[in-house]
Design a protein around this motif. Sequence first.
Motif, mmCIF file in Angstrom:
data_model
loop_
_atom_site.group_PDB
_atom_site.id
_atom_site.type_symbol
_atom_site.label_atom_id
_atom_site.label_comp_id
_atom_site.label_asym_id
_atom_site.label_seq_id
_atom_site.Cartn_x
_atom_site.Cartn_y
_atom_site.Cartn_z
ATOM 1 N N UNK A 8 0.763 -1.099 -0.072
ATOM 2 C CA UNK A 8 0.099 0.041 0.052
ATOM 3 C C UNK A 8 0.714 1.191 -0.023
ATOM 4 N N UNK A 9 1.284 1.574 -1.082
ATOM 5 C CA UNK A 9 2.381 2.704 -1.140
ATOM 6 C C UNK A 9 1.441 3.933 -1.427
ATOM 7 N N UNK A 10 2.366 5.238 -1.742
ATOM 8 C CA UNK A 10 1.717 6.519 -1.756
ATOM 9 C C UNK A 10 1.058 6.569 -2.941
ATOM 10 N N UNK A 11 1.190 5.626 -3.917
ATOM 11 C CA UNK A 11 0.442 5.815 -5.263
ATOM 12 C C UNK A 11 -0.562 4.562 -5.742
ATOM 13 N N UNK A 12 -0.231 3.490 -5.058
ATOM 14 C CA UNK A 12 -1.085 2.332 -5.482
ATOM 15 C C UNK A 12 -1.439 1.405 -4.394
ATOM 16 N N UNK A 13 -2.716 0.745 -4.585
ATOM 17 C CA UNK A 13 -3.003 -0.261 -3.683
ATOM 18 C C UNK A 13 -2.704 -1.474 -4.463
ATOM 19 N N UNK A 41 -2.015 13.621 0.384
ATOM 20 C CA UNK A 41 -1.460 13.721 1.771
ATOM 21 C C UNK A 41 -1.525 12.299 2.427
ATOM 22 N N UNK A 42 -0.648 12.024 3.202
ATOM 23 C CA UNK A 42 -0.707 10.631 3.961
ATOM 24 C C UNK A 42 -2.120 10.283 4.329
ATOM 25 N N UNK A 43 -2.859 11.291 5.008
ATOM 26 C CA UNK A 43 -4.301 10.908 5.681
ATOM 27 C C UNK A 43 -5.197 10.539 4.591
ATOM 28 N N UNK A 44 -5.108 11.161 3.233
ATOM 29 C CA UNK A 44 -5.857 10.774 2.057
ATOM 30 C C UNK A 44 -5.571 9.316 1.672
ATOM 31 N N UNK A 45 -4.155 9.327 1.656
ATOM 32 C CA UNK A 45 -3.633 7.924 0.836
ATOM 33 C C UNK A 45 -4.214 6.803 2.078
ATOM 34 N N UNK A 46 -4.096 6.869 3.155
ATOM 35 C CA UNK A 46 -4.614 5.935 4.018
ATOM 36 C C UNK A 46 -6.088 5.682 3.842
ATOM 37 N N UNK A 47 -7.013 6.722 3.840
ATOM 38 C CA UNK A 47 -8.270 6.626 3.647
ATOM 39 C C UNK A 47 -8.532 5.634 2.390
ATOM 40 N N UNK A 85 5.935 5.520 6.646
ATOM 41 C CA UNK A 85 5.158 6.273 6.113
ATOM 42 C C UNK A 85 3.785 5.705 6.482
ATOM 43 N N UNK A 86 2.855 6.420 6.857
ATOM 44 C CA UNK A 86 1.440 5.794 7.500
ATOM 45 C C UNK A 86 0.817 4.678 6.596
ATOM 46 N N UNK A 87 0.957 5.074 5.081
ATOM 47 C CA UNK A 87 0.035 4.399 4.179
ATOM 48 C C UNK A 87 0.304 2.861 4.311
#
Length: 313
Positions: A8-13, A41-47, A85-87
């Motif tokens: 679960x990177x900052x670009x792709x699930x 943003x990391x919060x948006x990526x996590x969601x 990274x939180x994601x």
Amino acid sequence: MAYLGIDTSNYTTSAALWLRSGELLQQKKLLPVREGALGLRQSDAVFAHVKQLGALLEPLLRDCPEPVAAVGVSTRPRDVEGSYMPCFLVGELAAQAAAAACRAPLHRFSHQAGHLAAALYSAGRLDLVGRRFGAFHFSGGTSECLLVGPDEALPFGVELVGRSLDLKAGQAVDRVGRMLGLPFPAGKYLDELAGRSQRQFRVRPVLRGLDCSLSGVENRCRQMLDRGEPACDIARLCMESILAAADGMTARFREAYGPLPIVYAGGVMCNSLLRRELARRHRDCYFANPAFSADNAAGIAVLVRLAEEGAGC
């Protein structure tokens, strides 16, 4: 037995299964980015991962013809202290649940190690695991030249020997892409656009040892745009500039470390100009298939199987 990988990177699930037959199945989906933005943003990526990961895992596991023998997940960008990274927490949570449900061992890896493994797998060079080789990882967050070798505790022992001192290659691609009105991430669109150009540029890379500087790329492209030059030529200059940096770093790596094999990974290395020209100019160089070059969980699935069965599987 199947081996499950999750990333679960900052670009792709993404999620992948490596079957005993050797077939590697993967499901992946880019994270949604609003028009004109250059990332999340990391919060948006996590969601976004929370919303997307279940929909990818369900069909992959439902249709899996074999029991899951082990689960792997990327939990950090690199294998260095403080890399976080939180994601990646979303993937780790899902992997913990999957491993517990399957009563299977869980292996944790870095995102970078997954990129290296995916590149070796798709290039048919898994024999390099446990040996010394060079690697370039060019993506939205990384432009690095690595000396890779065996490590007792990790899949790869990685020494950073060169990097971009400012703008990353993927950042340059996306900034020029936004300048030209292309969707994010802009890599494949810029590649297609650059392929239409008939111009040839002579670009001298800015190198300091094995490090490079890419900060001038955006400025030169902006100047061309202000002069009203064609978008295809602007795209071509951007990619020629990144090629010049990668080419120069490759030559200096070989001068410093000898004729080691070199593997190119990361989303930027999907670019057709980079792949064609680097392969023409340098021997014993290998590229991940584009499906395994950008962010993916396939490399994590490969690492799981290597950890469970050994590098000779």
